[in-house]
Design a protein around this motif. Structure first.
Motif, PDB file in Angstrom:
ATOM      1  N   PHE A 102      -0.294  -1.265  -2.392  1.00 35.65           N
ATOM      2  CA  PHE A 102      -0.907  -0.778  -3.621  1.00 35.65           C
ATOM      3  C   PHE A 102      -2.210  -1.417  -4.012  1.00 35.65           C
ATOM      4  N   GLU A 103      -2.830  -2.414  -3.426  1.00 35.79           N
ATOM      5  CA  GLU A 103      -4.045  -3.245  -3.369  1.00 35.79           C
ATOM      6  C   GLU A 103      -5.122  -2.194  -3.197  1.00 35.79           C
ATOM      7  N   VAL A 104      -4.945  -1.475  -2.004  1.00 34.52           N
ATOM      8  CA  VAL A 104      -5.874  -0.455  -1.322  1.00 34.52           C
ATOM      9  C   VAL A 104      -5.718   0.749  -2.215  1.00 34.52           C
ATOM     10  N   ASN A 105      -4.432   1.594  -2.010  1.00 35.09           N
ATOM     11  CA  ASN A 105      -4.498   2.991  -2.498  1.00 35.09           C
ATOM     12  C   ASN A 105      -4.549   3.244  -3.852  1.00 35.09           C
ATOM     13  N   VAL A 106      -4.021   2.116  -4.579  1.00 33.60           N
ATOM     14  CA  VAL A 106      -3.939   2.245  -6.252  1.00 33.60           C
ATOM     15  C   VAL A 106      -5.097   1.393  -6.923  1.00 33.60           C
ATOM     16  N   PHE A 107      -4.775   0.244  -6.809  1.00 37.28           N
ATOM     17  CA  PHE A 107      -5.903  -0.564  -7.371  1.00 37.28           C
ATOM     18  C   PHE A 107      -7.172  -0.662  -6.928  1.00 37.28           C
ATOM     19  N   GLY A 108      -7.271  -0.193  -5.525  1.00 40.45           N
ATOM     20  CA  GLY A 108      -8.812   0.172  -4.893  1.00 40.45           C
ATOM     21  C   GLY A 108      -9.299   1.237  -5.708  1.00 40.45           C
ATOM     22  N   THR A 109      -8.588   2.323  -5.709  1.00 41.05           N
ATOM     23  CA  THR A 109      -9.044   3.697  -6.523  1.00 41.05           C
ATOM     24  C   THR A 109      -9.559   3.217  -7.771  1.00 41.05           C
ATOM     25  N   ILE A 110      -8.543   2.678  -8.705  1.00 38.58           N
ATOM     26  CA  ILE A 110      -8.882   2.162  -9.997  1.00 38.58           C
ATOM     27  C   ILE A 110     -10.211   1.340 -10.120  1.00 38.58           C
ATOM     28  N   ASN A 111     -10.259   0.159  -9.080  1.00 39.58           N
ATOM     29  CA  ASN A 111     -11.662  -0.535  -9.228  1.00 39.58           C
ATOM     30  C   ASN A 111     -12.951   0.467  -9.017  1.00 39.58           C
ATOM     31  N   VAL A 112     -12.673   1.162  -7.954  1.00 41.79           N
ATOM     32  CA  VAL A 112     -14.044   2.128  -7.883  1.00 41.79           C
ATOM     33  C   VAL A 112     -14.222   3.145  -8.929  1.00 41.79           C
TER      34      VAL A 112
END
Length: 272
Positions: A102-112
């Motif tokens: 989730f850190e990469v796929n979800v929160f990473g997308t949210i961050n960018v």
């Protein structure tokens, strides 16, 4: 003036193919990745700028946007492509594996995405394209975490599409089909050492047989997915979802046009 696109996860696969495709079409490309040493094939292309970006680190995200806009003057499209698939029986996966997915796929997308919005609002326009998956529309065994992360991105993207229309910012979703991968190795690595392995072994073998029979024949090709992404970026429509992969279209059609009972019977016949 050429248009510009920033791509995350551009070191390989879909991201790399998309960077080359857009560059060949005359776009300026900001190709980002965690390790820029992985960008040997992109380095010779004159209109590709290679930058480090880790979707879990806000400082690297903001630096990439700053340098990219300084270089090309404007960013027209953000392609959120960075991500990975965590395979395995859910019971066998560690807390770290669950959270990393989730850190990469979800929160990473949210961050960018959150970092690009002030840029797009200042410009008065922009487009966000999120790479999800057929696994964001339907679920399959042994990919519960990946399915969950991609379902989350589908909901996030659709909601943003309505919300950001007020700011003249377009949101689109790319849903690739299955691609050739190291599925069998990573599945066994994440599962075989778990105490419950023997209880699941029949299901594991059955699922892996299905993948072996179908993956090579029906896998999506990164170049074809790159062409779909280019279509989404340039077709001038408000279309939200773009399916790229003949293997998943029948399942999506069944998911959207059948009753829940019919759909579940169809899927259970595949995986039982």
């Amino acid at each position: 003036m050429p248009k510009s696109i920033l791509i995350t996860g551009a070191s390989s696969g879909i991201g790399k193919a998309t960077a080359l495709f857009f560059a060949e079409k005359g776009w300026n490309v900001i190709a980002t990745m965690r390790n820029i040493r992985d960008a040997e094939d992109l380095a010779p292309v004159k209109n590709i700028l290679i930058l480090p970006l880790d979707v879990t680190e806000m400082e690297s995200i903001e630096n990439a946007f700053t340098i990219g806009t300084e270089k090309f003057g404007k960013i027209d499209v953000l392609l959120n492509n960075a991500g990975y698939a965590q395979y395995g029986i859910f019971e066998s996966l560690s807390d770290k594996q669950i959270r990393n997915q989730f850190e990469v796929n979800v929160f990473g997308t949210i961050n960018v995405t959150k970092s690009v919005l002030p840029i797009f609002r200042t410009q008065g326009e922009g487009m966000i394209i999120n790479v999800t998956s057929g696994s964001g529309r339907f679920s399959v065994p042994l990919m519960s975490l990946y399915n969950a992360s991609k379902f989350a991105l589908e909901g996030f993207s659709e909601s943003l599409a309505y919300e950001l229309a007020s700011q003249n910012i377009t949101v689109k979703i790319i849903e690739p089909g299955s691609t050739a991968s190291n599925f069998h190795h990573t599945l066994e690595e994440s599962t075989v050492s778990h105490s419950a392995y023997n209880d699941y072994i029949q299901h594991l073998n059955s699922r892996m047989d299905i993948v072996r029979k179908n993956t090579s024949a029906s896998s999506s090709v990164p170049d074809d997915i790159a062409a779909t992404i280019f279509e989404a970026a340039t077709d001038g429509t408000q279309t939200l979802r773009y399916v790229s992969g003949k293997d998943i279209q029948p399942i999506i059609d069944m998911r959207t046009s059948s009753s829940e009972e019919e759909y579940m019977r169809f899927m259970r016949n595949i995986f039982s």
